[in-house]
Design a protein around this motif. Structure first.
Motif, PDB file in Angstrom:
ATOM      1  N   ALA A   1      21.456  29.607  18.324  1.00  8.07           N
ATOM      2  CA  ALA A   1      21.491  30.997  17.857  1.00  8.07           C
ATOM      3  C   ALA A   1      20.228  31.766  18.207  1.00  8.07           C
ATOM      4  N   GLY A   2      19.296  31.142  18.897  1.00  2.00           N
ATOM      5  CA  GLY A   2      18.047  31.809  19.251  1.00  2.00           C
ATOM      6  C   GLY A   2      17.089  31.960  18.085  1.00  2.00           C
ATOM      7  N   VAL A   3      17.221  31.084  17.090  1.00  2.00           N
ATOM      8  CA  VAL A   3      16.364  31.137  15.895  1.00  2.00           C
ATOM      9  C   VAL A   3      15.216  30.144  16.062  1.00  2.00           C
ATOM     10  N   PRO A   4      13.976  30.590  15.887  1.00  2.00           N
ATOM     11  CA  PRO A   4      12.853  29.638  15.962  1.00  2.00           C
ATOM     12  C   PRO A   4      12.973  28.594  14.860  1.00  2.00           C
ATOM     13  N   VAL A   5      12.644  27.357  15.193  1.00  2.00           N
ATOM     14  CA  VAL A   5      12.767  26.278  14.215  1.00  2.00           C
ATOM     15  C   VAL A   5      11.552  25.376  14.329  1.00  2.00           C
ATOM     16  N   GLU A   6      11.075  24.912  13.175  1.00  2.00           N
ATOM     17  CA  GLU A   6       9.939  23.997  13.141  1.00  2.00           C
ATOM     18  C   GLU A   6      10.285  22.833  12.227  1.00  2.00           C
ATOM     19  N   ILE A   7       9.921  21.632  12.651  1.00  2.00           N
ATOM     20  CA  ILE A   7      10.201  20.437  11.874  1.00  2.00           C
ATOM     21  C   ILE A   7       8.926  20.005  11.154  1.00  2.00           C
ATOM     22  N   VAL A   8       9.023  19.824   9.852  1.00  2.00           N
ATOM     23  CA  VAL A   8       7.894  19.351   9.052  1.00  2.00           C
ATOM     24  C   VAL A   8       8.279  17.978   8.501  1.00  2.00           C
ATOM     25  N   PRO A   9       7.723  16.914   9.040  1.00  2.00           N
ATOM     26  CA  PRO A   9       8.150  15.574   8.630  1.00  2.00           C
ATOM     27  C   PRO A   9       7.819  15.282   7.173  1.00  2.00           C
ATOM     28  N   GLY A  10       8.575  14.363   6.606  1.00  2.00           N
ATOM     29  CA  GLY A  10       8.326  13.920   5.238  1.00  2.00           C
ATOM     30  C   GLY A  10       8.317  12.413   5.181  1.00  2.00           C
ATOM     31  N   ILE A  11       7.786  11.870   4.113  1.00  2.00           N
ATOM     32  CA  ILE A  11       7.835  10.423   3.908  1.00  2.00           C
ATOM     33  C   ILE A  11       9.291  10.036   3.649  1.00  2.00           C
ATOM     34  N   SER A  12       9.812   9.142   4.471  1.00  2.00           N
ATOM     35  CA  SER A  12      11.211   8.760   4.324  1.00  2.00           C
ATOM     36  C   SER A  12      11.421   7.964   3.042  1.00  2.00           C
ATOM     37  N   ALA A  13      12.675   7.923   2.595  1.00  2.00           N
ATOM     38  CA  ALA A  13      13.000   7.161   1.389  1.00  2.00           C
ATOM     39  C   ALA A  13      12.607   5.699   1.547  1.00  2.00           C
ATOM     40  N   ALA A  14      12.823   5.154   2.741  1.00  2.00           N
ATOM     41  CA  ALA A  14      12.495   3.742   2.956  1.00  2.00           C
ATOM     42  C   ALA A  14      11.002   3.494   2.838  1.00  2.00           C
ATOM     43  N   ILE A  15      10.199   4.335   3.464  1.00  2.00           N
ATOM     44  CA  ILE A  15       8.747   4.154   3.429  1.00  2.00           C
ATOM     45  C   ILE A  15       8.220   4.331   2.006  1.00  2.00           C
ATOM     46  N   GLY A  16       8.642   5.399   1.331  1.00  2.00           N
ATOM     47  CA  GLY A  16       8.151   5.671  -0.022  1.00  2.00           C
ATOM     48  C   GLY A  16       8.597   4.638  -1.033  1.00  2.00           C
ATOM     49  N   SER A  17       9.874   4.265  -0.991  1.00  2.00           N
ATOM     50  CA  SER A  17      10.399   3.308  -1.955  1.00  2.00           C
ATOM     51  C   SER A  17       9.779   1.932  -1.760  1.00  2.00           C
ATOM     52  N   ALA A  18       9.643   1.523  -0.500  1.00  2.00           N
ATOM     53  CA  ALA A  18       9.046   0.218  -0.228  1.00  2.00           C
ATOM     54  C   ALA A  18       7.600   0.158  -0.696  1.00  2.00           C
ATOM     55  N   ALA A  19       6.869   1.251  -0.499  1.00  2.00           N
ATOM     56  CA  ALA A  19       5.479   1.284  -0.955  1.00  2.00           C
ATOM     57  C   ALA A  19       5.400   1.153  -2.470  1.00  2.00           C
ATOM     58  N   GLN A  20       6.278   1.864  -3.174  1.00  2.00           N
ATOM     59  CA  GLN A  20       6.277   1.794  -4.635  1.00  2.00           C
ATOM     60  C   GLN A  20       6.590   0.379  -5.118  1.00  2.00           C
ATOM     61  N   ALA A  21       7.478  -0.296  -4.397  1.00  2.00           N
ATOM     62  CA  ALA A  21       7.870  -1.660  -4.777  1.00  2.00           C
ATOM     63  C   ALA A  21       6.913  -2.710  -4.235  1.00  2.00           C
ATOM     64  N   GLN A  22       5.879  -2.278  -3.514  1.00  2.00           N
ATOM     65  CA  GLN A  22       4.939  -3.193  -2.857  1.00  2.00           C
ATOM     66  C   GLN A  22       5.677  -4.182  -1.950  1.00  2.00           C
ATOM     67  N   LEU A  23       6.608  -3.629  -1.204  1.00  2.00           N
ATOM     68  CA  LEU A  23       7.421  -4.400  -0.275  1.00  2.00           C
ATOM     69  C   LEU A  23       7.019  -3.994   1.141  1.00  2.00           C
ATOM     70  N   PRO A  24       6.308  -4.846   1.869  1.00  2.00           N
ATOM     71  CA  PRO A  24       5.882  -4.484   3.223  1.00  2.00           C
ATOM     72  C   PRO A  24       7.053  -4.597   4.195  1.00  2.00           C
ATOM     73  N   LEU A  25       7.395  -3.515   4.867  1.00  2.00           N
ATOM     74  CA  LEU A  25       8.544  -3.551   5.776  1.00  2.00           C
ATOM     75  C   LEU A  25       8.249  -4.385   7.018  1.00  2.00           C
ATOM     76  N   THR A  26       6.980  -4.499   7.375  1.00  2.00           N
ATOM     77  CA  THR A  26       6.561  -5.454   8.402  1.00  2.00           C
ATOM     78  C   THR A  26       5.457  -6.324   7.811  1.00  2.00           C
ATOM     79  N   HIS A  27       5.381  -7.536   8.316  1.00  2.00           N
ATOM     80  CA  HIS A  27       4.380  -8.491   7.834  1.00  2.00           C
ATOM     81  C   HIS A  27       4.228  -9.552   8.910  1.00  2.00           C
ATOM     82  N   ARG A  28       3.005  -9.926   9.226  1.00  2.00           N
ATOM     83  CA  ARG A  28       2.797 -10.874  10.329  1.00  2.00           C
ATOM     84  C   ARG A  28       3.518 -12.196  10.107  1.00  2.00           C
ATOM     85  N   ASP A  29       3.730 -12.567   8.841  1.00  2.00           N
ATOM     86  CA  ASP A  29       4.395 -13.831   8.548  1.00  2.00           C
ATOM     87  C   ASP A  29       5.909 -13.701   8.386  1.00  2.00           C
ATOM     88  N   ALA A  30       6.417 -12.450   8.343  1.00  2.00           N
ATOM     89  CA  ALA A  30       7.821 -12.298   7.965  1.00  2.00           C
ATOM     90  C   ALA A  30       8.646 -11.368   8.845  1.00  2.00           C
TER      91      ALA A  30
END
Length: 263
Positions: free
Chosen positions: A111-140
């Motif tokens: 439509a010719g409308v200017p658009v800008e994307i402002v990233p946010g913390i994803s649900a996976a990143i935020g929830s895992a951090a709260q649960a102290q669950l590392p999504l990557t780990h050298r041992d796992a």
């Protein structure tokens, strides 16, 4: 009379719920917004940051029931921008991770409308951090995959290789199909004893983290009355989460693929 130039549409990630997890840019845009078109998962605390005279338009979606269909949302934000009104399209998590931000971006561009994307913390990143669950780990785990669990024809989805030893699989929108998801993964060769975590209401005051084994995922979700929004994390990293364990009686009989036991 000169035509009104289109205003900018800002596709803004509101993060997983906690207003303190907003980016500075997101907070500034919300605080100066003229119109905010927001999802149902955006918390009241975040919406309270908007100016008193801002117009708030809810386009909340729920499973099998959308207050405004996606085409209607696209048309709405384009219409507002073409009328010269700056739009903050406020989404839970990140606009480009199961947020349909790509579709809204395309509609604005067309439509010719200017658009800008402002990233946010994803649900996976935020929830895992709260649960102290590392999504990557050298041992796992050295690989992470994100999938949508509410897709029609779940058994037709190609998830081969996404879960197992050394890998983390994060499933969005999978609560209603949790039993089918477990059956599919096991049928595809994933160990029924691999650890699983369910992260409900991530980063909010009522967040709940549950751990079990893949074989018991469907039963646990039903027993514990898990509700959306919730994420399912499949992989040995789930064993690290601070959680309420809801494990099968035969947990010790089913080691995970890597042999790591749930603590």
């Amino acid at each position: 009379m000169a035509e009104t130039a289109p205003a900018t549409v800002y596709l803004v990630g509101a993060g997983p719920g906690d207003p303190e997890l907003l980016t500075l840019r997101a907070a500034r845009l919300i605080g100066a917004a003229e119109v905010i078109v927001h999802d149902g998962l955006v918390s009241a605390e975040i919406l309270a940051l908007a100016p008193a005279d801002a117009e708030l338009v809810s386009v909340a979606k729920q499973r099998s029931r959308h207050s405004v269909p996606q085409d209607g949302i696209n048309a709405l934000i384009v219409k507002l921008a073409l009328a010269g009104r700056s739009v903050v399209r406020l989404k839970g998590g990140d606009p480009f991770i199961f947020g349909r931000g790509g579709e809204e971006m395309e509609a604005c561009r067309a439509a010719g409308v200017p658009v800008e994307i402002v990233p946010g913390i994803s649900a996976a990143i935020g929830s895992a951090a709260q649960a102290q669950l590392p999504l990557t780990h050298r041992d796992a785990a050295s690989a992470v995959s994100f999938v949508a669990g509410q897709c029609k024809g779940l058994t037709d989805q190609d998830w081969s290789g996404l879960a197992g030893a050394g890998r983390t699989l994060i499933i969005y929108m999978g609560v209603a199909t949790a039993a089918d998801i477990a059956d599919k993964l096991i049928a595809d060769g994933v160990s029924p004893g691999i650890p699983v975590a369910v992260l409900e209401n991530g980063t909010r005051a009522d967040m709940r983290t549950l751990r079990t084994l893949l074989a018991d995922l469907g039963d646990m979700v039903a027993r514990e009355n898990v509700k959306s929004p919730a994420l399912i994390v499949v992989g040995d990293v789930a064993a690290y989460a601070l959680a309420q364990d809801v494990l099968l009686p035969y947990r010790d009989l089913i080691p995970s693929e890597s042999g790591k036991r749930v603590e």
